[in-house]
Design an enzyme around this catalytic site. Sequence first.
Site, PDB file in Angstrom:
ATOM      1  N   LYS A  33       0.859  -1.182   0.000  1.00 53.09           N
ATOM      2  CA  LYS A  33       0.000   0.000   0.000  1.00 53.09           C
ATOM      3  C   LYS A  33       0.899   1.237   0.000  1.00 53.09           C
ATOM      4  CE  LYS A  33      -3.494   2.844   0.725  1.00 53.09           C
ATOM      5  NZ  LYS A  33      -4.334   3.241  -0.408  1.00 53.09           N
ATOM      6  N   CYS A  63      -2.159  10.138  -6.337  1.00 48.98           N
ATOM      7  CA  CYS A  63      -3.306   9.885  -5.456  1.00 48.98           C
ATOM      8  C   CYS A  63      -4.297  11.043  -5.585  1.00 48.98           C
ATOM      9  CB  CYS A  63      -2.874   9.745  -3.997  1.00 48.98           C
ATOM     10  SG  CYS A  63      -4.316   9.531  -2.923  1.00 48.98           S
TER      11      CYS A  63
HETATM   12  C1  SIN Z   1      -6.119   6.272  -1.693  1.00 52.89           C
HETATM   13  O1  SIN Z   1      -5.609   5.750  -0.697  1.00 52.89           O
HETATM   14  O2  SIN Z   1      -6.861   7.266  -1.601  1.00 52.89           O
HETATM   15  C2  SIN Z   1      -5.859   5.720  -3.048  1.00 52.89           C
HETATM   16  C3  SIN Z   1      -4.426   5.741  -3.377  1.00 52.89           C
HETATM   17  C4  SIN Z   1      -4.145   6.190  -4.765  1.00 52.89           C
HETATM   18  O3  SIN Z   1      -5.060   6.332  -5.581  1.00 52.89           O
HETATM   19  O4  SIN Z   1      -2.984   6.438  -5.067  1.00 52.89           O
END
Ligand code: SIN
Length: 300
Positions: free
Chosen positions: A36, A119
């Site tokens: 993540k 993001c």
């Molecule tokens: C998120 O955690 O909001 C998504 C991450 C991303 O789209 O890079």
Amino acid sequence: MFSQDFPVFNASGVWCTTKEELESLGKSEASAIVFKTMTLLPREGNPKPRFFLGSNFSINSMGLPNLGVDYYCSISADLRKYKKPLIASIAGFSQNEFLVLFDKINKASFDIVEVNLSCPNLEGKGLFAYDLKTSFLILKKIMKKTKKKVGVKLPPYFDRQTIKKVAEEFLKLKIDFITLVNSYPLGCFIYINKEAMVIKPNLGIGGLGGGILQPIALAQVVLFYQYTKGKLPIVAVGGIEEVSDIYRYTLAGASFFGIGTRLWQEGPEMFSRLKKELKEFLKKKKVKSLKEKIGKVKFL
Ligand code: SIN
């Protein structure tokens, strides 16, 4: 860089926040473990509901919930036991944060770093990738000191000129690969009965992913492949559900494949299904390896 036989793994964000999730990717047929996106400090992310699954799309505004870079650095050595490339994904809130994060990853037990410039879900923050000058500066500094392979995760761009400029600069900087694409940044959906948005954060607007993203992502893959003359390996992400999707992205120019929304639905057993089906698919097509079809789409 990754297994050439089955170059398929998770897209960052799906099934990869906790150690248990990362372990289950290790045990699966995924050919790499992508973490993540991590930030300097742990984050709870945006208020819920923050994910919605529609018929052929998803909307997410997770807001980078993660356990923080120090935690992921502390568990990475243990995940070596799965003998798969470990890919860290990093996102800073400033140029300097990207560099501090990068330094930590550079010293830790990761093989590859994916710099997430895309993001879409941080309130009050634009996407770094749409600020080309800052993005190039961050990457230049990272490339100077890296001991790892470096990839960049991009959002969809909206004109060919920008893609050409990014492609040329990335070749100059010797970026090792690009991941195309993160979710389309502005998506929403509305419940008819409740007359309300389906997710809470940021006026109910978040990243659009899933099957609906495929035509958008395919065009990005085609253009980046053409503008780099195939010299910049591409990880395709966007609506991959079946082996035909993998084959389509291969023809467009991708060499590796990340799965997001569908992995969320099906779980890591998905990888063994796809691995088996890909073997059968290629046999039927009389193609020895996906490699021979990269970028081979016919233009009419
Ligand atoms: C998120 O955690 O909001 C998504 C991450 C991303 O789209 O890079």
